[in-house]
Motif scaffolding. Sequence first.
Motif, PDB file in Angstrom:
ATOM      1  N   GLU A 199      -8.052  73.038 -40.718  1.00 33.29           N
ATOM      2  CA  GLU A 199      -7.631  72.808 -39.086  1.00 33.29           C
ATOM      3  C   GLU A 199      -9.030  73.363 -38.241  1.00 33.29           C
ATOM      4  O   GLU A 199      -9.264  72.617 -37.379  1.00 33.29           O
ATOM      5  N   ILE A 200      -9.597  74.177 -38.633  1.00 38.64           N
ATOM      6  CA  ILE A 200     -10.874  74.583 -38.199  1.00 38.64           C
ATOM      7  C   ILE A 200     -11.990  73.704 -38.306  1.00 38.64           C
ATOM      8  O   ILE A 200     -12.638  73.318 -37.200  1.00 38.64           O
ATOM      9  N   PHE A 201     -12.173  73.168 -39.499  1.00 39.45           N
ATOM     10  CA  PHE A 201     -13.217  71.976 -39.738  1.00 39.45           C
ATOM     11  C   PHE A 201     -12.885  70.769 -38.777  1.00 39.45           C
ATOM     12  O   PHE A 201     -13.640  69.970 -38.412  1.00 39.45           O
ATOM     13  N   GLY A 202     -11.476  70.577 -38.786  1.00 37.37           N
ATOM     14  CA  GLY A 202     -10.955  69.387 -37.942  1.00 37.37           C
ATOM     15  C   GLY A 202     -11.301  69.411 -36.593  1.00 37.37           C
ATOM     16  O   GLY A 202     -11.613  68.565 -35.760  1.00 37.37           O
ATOM     17  N   LYS A 203     -11.227  70.724 -35.958  1.00 37.82           N
ATOM     18  CA  LYS A 203     -11.137  70.968 -34.755  1.00 37.82           C
ATOM     19  C   LYS A 203     -12.888  70.959 -34.164  1.00 37.82           C
ATOM     20  O   LYS A 203     -13.068  70.328 -33.007  1.00 37.82           O
ATOM     21  N   TYR A 204     -13.624  71.659 -34.882  1.00 31.51           N
ATOM     22  CA  TYR A 204     -15.094  71.811 -34.436  1.00 31.51           C
ATOM     23  C   TYR A 204     -15.829  70.995 -35.291  1.00 31.51           C
ATOM     24  O   TYR A 204     -17.075  70.768 -34.821  1.00 31.51           O
ATOM     25  N   GLY A 205     -15.538  70.340 -36.530  1.00 28.26           N
ATOM     26  CA  GLY A 205     -16.397  69.571 -36.955  1.00 28.26           C
ATOM     27  C   GLY A 205     -16.261  67.905 -36.781  1.00 28.26           C
ATOM     28  O   GLY A 205     -15.478  67.623 -35.794  1.00 28.26           O
ATOM     29  N   LYS A 206     -16.720  67.191 -37.816  1.00 28.35           N
ATOM     30  CA  LYS A 206     -16.412  65.768 -37.293  1.00 28.35           C
ATOM     31  C   LYS A 206     -15.276  65.174 -37.994  1.00 28.35           C
ATOM     32  O   LYS A 206     -14.728  64.375 -37.767  1.00 28.35           O
ATOM     33  N   SER A 207     -14.762  65.986 -39.192  1.00 28.48           N
ATOM     34  CA  SER A 207     -13.617  65.789 -39.767  1.00 28.48           C
ATOM     35  C   SER A 207     -12.913  66.922 -40.535  1.00 28.48           C
ATOM     36  O   SER A 207     -13.821  67.846 -40.307  1.00 28.48           O
ATOM     37  N   ASN A 208     -11.900  66.706 -41.104  1.00 27.22           N
ATOM     38  CA  ASN A 208     -11.343  67.923 -42.136  1.00 27.22           C
ATOM     39  C   ASN A 208     -12.083  68.246 -43.042  1.00 27.22           C
ATOM     40  O   ASN A 208     -12.062  69.442 -43.607  1.00 27.22           O
ATOM     41  N   SER A 209     -12.880  67.420 -43.897  1.00 31.17           N
ATOM     42  CA  SER A 209     -13.656  67.974 -44.843  1.00 31.17           C
ATOM     43  C   SER A 209     -15.386  67.949 -44.288  1.00 31.17           C
ATOM     44  O   SER A 209     -16.108  68.380 -45.347  1.00 31.17           O
ATOM     45  N   ASP A 210     -15.494  68.215 -43.097  1.00 34.53           N
ATOM     46  CA  ASP A 210     -17.070  68.604 -42.819  1.00 34.53           C
ATOM     47  C   ASP A 210     -17.248  70.011 -42.618  1.00 34.53           C
ATOM     48  O   ASP A 210     -16.914  70.683 -41.757  1.00 34.53           O
ATOM     49  N   THR A 211     -17.523  70.437 -43.964  1.00 38.50           N
ATOM     50  CA  THR A 211     -18.037  71.889 -44.288  1.00 38.50           C
ATOM     51  C   THR A 211     -19.347  72.294 -43.736  1.00 38.50           C
ATOM     52  O   THR A 211     -19.681  73.531 -43.681  1.00 38.50           O
ATOM     53  N   GLY A 212     -20.212  71.202 -43.599  1.00 39.90           N
ATOM     54  CA  GLY A 212     -21.520  71.580 -43.595  1.00 39.90           C
ATOM     55  C   GLY A 212     -22.327  71.724 -42.249  1.00 39.90           C
ATOM     56  O   GLY A 212     -23.157  72.023 -41.977  1.00 39.90           O
ATOM     57  N   SER A 213     -21.752  71.098 -41.282  1.00 42.79           N
ATOM     58  CA  SER A 213     -22.252  70.927 -39.953  1.00 42.79           C
ATOM     59  C   SER A 213     -22.189  72.443 -39.489  1.00 42.79           C
ATOM     60  O   SER A 213     -21.335  73.340 -39.635  1.00 42.79           O
ATOM     61  N   PRO A 214     -23.202  72.683 -38.443  1.00 44.87           N
ATOM     62  CA  PRO A 214     -23.214  74.128 -38.157  1.00 44.87           C
ATOM     63  C   PRO A 214     -22.073  74.363 -37.088  1.00 44.87           C
ATOM     64  O   PRO A 214     -21.624  75.652 -37.170  1.00 44.87           O
ATOM     65  N   GLU A 215     -21.499  73.526 -36.564  1.00 44.38           N
ATOM     66  CA  GLU A 215     -20.671  73.889 -35.584  1.00 44.38           C
ATOM     67  C   GLU A 215     -19.417  74.319 -36.161  1.00 44.38           C
ATOM     68  O   GLU A 215     -18.686  75.338 -35.958  1.00 44.38           O
ATOM     69  N   SER A 216     -19.096  73.748 -37.431  1.00 43.88           N
ATOM     70  CA  SER A 216     -17.703  74.011 -38.386  1.00 43.88           C
ATOM     71  C   SER A 216     -17.980  75.562 -38.926  1.00 43.88           C
ATOM     72  O   SER A 216     -16.900  76.174 -38.962  1.00 43.88           O
ATOM     73  N   GLN A 217     -19.178  75.620 -39.400  1.00 46.11           N
ATOM     74  CA  GLN A 217     -19.542  77.019 -39.934  1.00 46.11           C
ATOM     75  C   GLN A 217     -19.476  78.123 -39.063  1.00 46.11           C
ATOM     76  O   GLN A 217     -18.975  79.329 -39.405  1.00 46.11           O
ATOM     77  N   ILE A 218     -20.128  77.926 -37.772  1.00 44.15           N
ATOM     78  CA  ILE A 218     -19.882  78.961 -36.793  1.00 44.15           C
ATOM     79  C   ILE A 218     -18.612  79.302 -36.414  1.00 44.15           C
ATOM     80  O   ILE A 218     -17.929  80.369 -36.265  1.00 44.15           O
ATOM     81  N   ALA A 219     -17.498  78.171 -36.332  1.00 44.91           N
ATOM     82  CA  ALA A 219     -16.146  78.499 -36.102  1.00 44.91           C
ATOM     83  C   ALA A 219     -15.618  79.114 -37.152  1.00 44.91           C
ATOM     84  O   ALA A 219     -14.805  80.022 -37.025  1.00 44.91           O
ATOM     85  N   LEU A 220     -15.855  78.997 -38.451  1.00 48.20           N
ATOM     86  CA  LEU A 220     -15.309  79.516 -39.598  1.00 48.20           C
ATOM     87  C   LEU A 220     -15.825  81.133 -39.742  1.00 48.20           C
ATOM     88  O   LEU A 220     -14.917  82.024 -39.939  1.00 48.20           O
ATOM     89  N   PHE A 221     -17.097  81.190 -39.355  1.00 50.86           N
ATOM     90  CA  PHE A 221     -17.315  82.650 -39.534  1.00 50.86           C
ATOM     91  C   PHE A 221     -16.869  83.364 -38.207  1.00 50.86           C
ATOM     92  O   PHE A 221     -16.460  84.663 -38.270  1.00 50.86           O
ATOM     93  N   SER A 222     -16.571  82.979 -37.045  1.00 48.66           N
ATOM     94  CA  SER A 222     -15.906  83.403 -35.815  1.00 48.66           C
ATOM     95  C   SER A 222     -14.601  83.980 -36.159  1.00 48.66           C
ATOM     96  O   SER A 222     -14.324  84.908 -35.851  1.00 48.66           O
ATOM     97  N   ALA A 223     -13.706  82.921 -37.207  1.00 50.16           N
ATOM     98  CA  ALA A 223     -12.308  83.467 -37.553  1.00 50.16           C
ATOM     99  C   ALA A 223     -12.377  84.772 -38.416  1.00 50.16           C
ATOM    100  O   ALA A 223     -11.716  85.402 -38.325  1.00 50.16           O
ATOM    101  N   ARG A 224     -13.343  84.499 -39.261  1.00 48.62           N
ATOM    102  CA  ARG A 224     -13.357  85.813 -40.242  1.00 48.62           C
ATOM    103  C   ARG A 224     -14.089  86.934 -39.818  1.00 48.62           C
ATOM    104  O   ARG A 224     -13.404  87.917 -40.105  1.00 48.62           O
ATOM    105  N   ILE A 225     -14.834  86.873 -38.838  1.00 49.18           N
ATOM    106  CA  ILE A 225     -15.518  87.946 -38.013  1.00 49.18           C
ATOM    107  C   ILE A 225     -14.168  88.851 -37.277  1.00 49.18           C
ATOM    108  O   ILE A 225     -13.857  89.857 -37.054  1.00 49.18           O
ATOM    109  N   SER A 226     -13.368  87.730 -36.534  1.00 51.27           N
ATOM    110  CA  SER A 226     -12.263  88.339 -35.765  1.00 51.27           C
ATOM    111  C   SER A 226     -11.332  88.893 -36.630  1.00 51.27           C
ATOM    112  O   SER A 226     -10.692  90.106 -36.418  1.00 51.27           O
ATOM    113  N   HIS A 227     -11.105  88.457 -37.764  1.00 51.97           N
ATOM    114  CA  HIS A 227     -10.350  89.010 -38.963  1.00 51.97           C
ATOM    115  C   HIS A 227     -10.605  90.315 -39.302  1.00 51.97           C
ATOM    116  O   HIS A 227     -10.143  91.308 -39.388  1.00 51.97           O
TER     117      HIS A 227
END
Length: 89
Positions: free
Chosen positions: A10-38
């Motif tokens: 869901e995070i990769f789909g919202k901030y990346g280009k697709s649901n499997s876009d794990t390498g773009s900086p935007e999707s990685q930043i969004a994933l790190f932000s979710a982990r940081i808030s947790h």
Amino acid sequence: MKLTKESKKEIFGKYGKSNSDTGSPESQIALFSARISHLTDHLKQNRKDFSTQRALLKLVGKRRRLLDYLKKKDIEKYRAIIASLELRK
């Protein structure tokens, strides 16, 4: 709450280009932000958990480096991700 595969997609789909876009900086930043808030919520309850505190600081540093990279490469995407994640500059 550990991030599940579905929440990551869901995070990769919202901030990346697709649901499997794990390498773009935007999707990685969004994933790190979710982990940081947790981890921040965890540390509010467990003040003396120093290993988690160290992991949190490492994640913040990784996110900062990715944000700096994105700022150098594409300032518009940087501004968009800052606004959507409500991060301080």
